[in-house]
Design an enzyme around this catalytic site. Structure first.
Site, PDB file in Angstrom:
ATOM      1  N   HIS A 215       6.398   7.508   0.537  1.00  0.00           N
ATOM      2  CA  HIS A 215       5.017   7.964   0.661  1.00  0.00           C
ATOM      3  C   HIS A 215       4.322   7.928  -0.698  1.00  0.00           C
ATOM      4  CE1 HIS A 215       5.511  10.202   4.762  1.00  0.00           C
ATOM      5  NE2 HIS A 215       5.229   8.921   4.902  1.00  0.00           N
TER       6      HIS A 215
ATOM      7  N   HIS B  29       6.154  21.319  -3.914  1.00  0.00           N
ATOM      8  CA  HIS B  29       5.424  20.582  -2.872  1.00  0.00           C
ATOM      9  C   HIS B  29       4.565  21.559  -2.058  1.00  0.00           C
ATOM     10  CE1 HIS B  29       4.754  17.652   0.432  1.00  0.00           C
ATOM     11  NE2 HIS B  29       4.972  16.747  -0.521  1.00  0.00           N
TER      12      HIS B  29
ATOM     13  N   HIS C 201      11.354   9.153  -1.123  1.00  0.00           N
ATOM     14  CA  HIS C 201      10.830   8.391   0.009  1.00  0.00           C
ATOM     15  C   HIS C 201       9.584   7.633  -0.433  1.00  0.00           C
ATOM     16  CE1 HIS C 201       8.580  12.143   0.197  1.00  0.00           C
ATOM     17  NE2 HIS C 201       7.715  11.613   1.027  1.00  0.00           N
TER      18      HIS C 201
ATOM     19  N   HIS D 240      11.946  13.275   7.875  1.00  0.00           N
ATOM     20  CA  HIS D 240      10.527  13.296   7.492  1.00  0.00           C
ATOM     21  C   HIS D 240       9.718  12.196   8.182  1.00  0.00           C
ATOM     22  CE1 HIS D 240       7.075  14.299   5.127  1.00  0.00           C
ATOM     23  NE2 HIS D 240       7.076  13.165   4.434  1.00  0.00           N
TER      24      HIS D 240
ATOM     25  N   ASP E 288      10.695  15.294   0.928  1.00  0.00           N
ATOM     26  CA  ASP E 288      10.001  15.971   2.020  1.00  0.00           C
ATOM     27  C   ASP E 288      10.885  15.978   3.262  1.00  0.00           C
ATOM     28  OD1 ASP E 288       8.037  15.889   0.144  1.00  0.00           O
ATOM     29  OD2 ASP E 288       6.589  14.781   1.355  1.00  0.00           O
TER      30      ASP E 288
ATOM     31  N   ASP F  21       2.303   9.778  -2.405  1.00  0.00           N
ATOM     32  CA  ASP F  21       2.280  10.897  -3.353  1.00  0.00           C
ATOM     33  C   ASP F  21       3.598  11.052  -4.097  1.00  0.00           C
ATOM     34  OD1 ASP F  21       3.192  11.699  -0.728  1.00  0.00           O
ATOM     35  OD2 ASP F  21       3.165  13.782  -1.386  1.00  0.00           O
ATOM     36  N   HIS F  22       4.561  10.190  -3.793  1.00  0.00           N
ATOM     37  CA  HIS F  22       5.845  10.210  -4.493  1.00  0.00           C
ATOM     38  C   HIS F  22       6.111   8.926  -5.283  1.00  0.00           C
ATOM     39  CE1 HIS F  22       7.500  13.905  -2.483  1.00  0.00           C
ATOM     40  NE2 HIS F  22       6.478  13.609  -1.703  1.00  0.00           N
TER      41      HIS F  22
END
Length: 306
Positions: free
Chosen positions: A65, A269, A63, A140, A211, A67-68
């Site tokens: 976001h 995670h 996805h 998510h 997530d 942090d990914h």
């Protein structure tokens, strides 16, 4: 095959955990590495591992976001400097191509290789003679995918002992028999290679989720996997908080592993609220539901099928 956890933290990096990235090393199977997510500073983690960016064949983003994905521009640039010249394919939600292309364009980055983008929908996203990869939506808040990597069954081994017992000497004929061909021997005998090949070797299944909160699509993606990699942002008694933040708990991940009949569950995670000692408690908690559970730490390596 082995999984190398380059980052195992949630949201932001901490002293003990970098943000999410997982490498699937398949050097023996296809001389390649696949990467799942690429949080900030993933390339620094690569330097601390045995992973070679020149071997990187595919990147799967769960996805959008930060942090990914925030580690992508730097890692892609470094791949050029480290001798990567083969095409690279990036799979992910809509927007991944725009993000990467804009980052590279505005920074004046010129790569030595071509990037192919596949902005995916649920279903089969890749297949060749060795692997089948499917994806499905998780839950998510933003579009988040879970990936199921299925290694296709391999041909059984040639029974050399049986051939020897039947008076067939080792040599070029063995390769024809291994291919299942019918062969006429020098003494006039005709033998069928299929009679000397053992049972097919079952391929491995790996499920790697982005997530997510609990959702029905998880079960099919995880079913009968050799390894399920699942987020466990919170401990079991914080299910309400996990749901509000669109994440999962240790117990929710463990219950899924049990219901899906997986062989091994790996938790990742992990929220920065849990230091190393507290992380051990998360593992103990998950094991009360699903015994064959591990918790990932940065640079941990897990063999697939062990």
């Amino acid at each position: 095959m082995e999984l190398v956890f380059l980052g195992t933290g949630a949201g932001v990096p901490s002293r003990g955990r970098n943000v999410t990235s997982i490498a699937l090393s398949m050097l023996n199977e296809r001389n390649a590495i696949w990467l799942f997510d690429c949080g900030e500073a993933t390339q620094h983690q690569v330097l601390r591992s045995h992973i070679k960016l020149s071997k990187l064949e595919k990147i799967f983003i769960t996805h959008m976001h930060g942090d990914h994905i925030f580690g992508l521009p730097g890692l892609l640039s470094s791949r050029s400097f480290q001798g990567g010249d083969s095409d690279l394919t990036i799979y992910g939600p809509a927007g991944i191509a725009e993000y990467v292309e804009t980052s590279l364009r505005l920074s004046g980055t010129r790569l030595t290789y071509k990037i192919n983008f596949e902005e995916i929908e649920p279903g089969v996203i890749f297949e060749d003679e060795m692997f089948l990869v499917t994806a499905d939506d998780l839950d998510h808040g933003v579009r988040s995918f879970g990936y199921r990597i299925v290694e296709k069954d391999k041909q059984g081994a040639l029974n050399a002992e049986k051939l020897k017992a039947d008076g067939v000497e080792a040599g070029p004929v063995f390769q024809k028999l291994k291919n299942g061909e019918i062969v006429t021997l020098a003494d006039g005998r005709v033998i069928d290679g299929k009679n000397y090949i053992g049972e097919p070797q079952k391929g491995k299944i790996i499920s790697i989720f982005g997530d997510t909160k609990e959702t029905v699509s998880e079960l099919e993606l995880a079913m009968n996997a050799d390894i399920l990699v699942h987020e466990a942002t919170f401990e079991g008694d914080k299910a309400k908080m996990a749901g509000e933040y669109m994440h999962s708990t240790t117990l929710q991940a463990a219950n899924l592993a049990k219901a899906a009949n997986v062989k091994k569950l790996i938790l990742t995670h992990i929220s920065s609220r849990y230091d190393r000692d507290a992380s051990k408690e998360l593992l103990i908690e998950a094991k009360t539901v699903f015994e064959n559970t591990e918790i990932a730490y940065d640079l941990a390596v897990f063999q697939v099928g062990e």
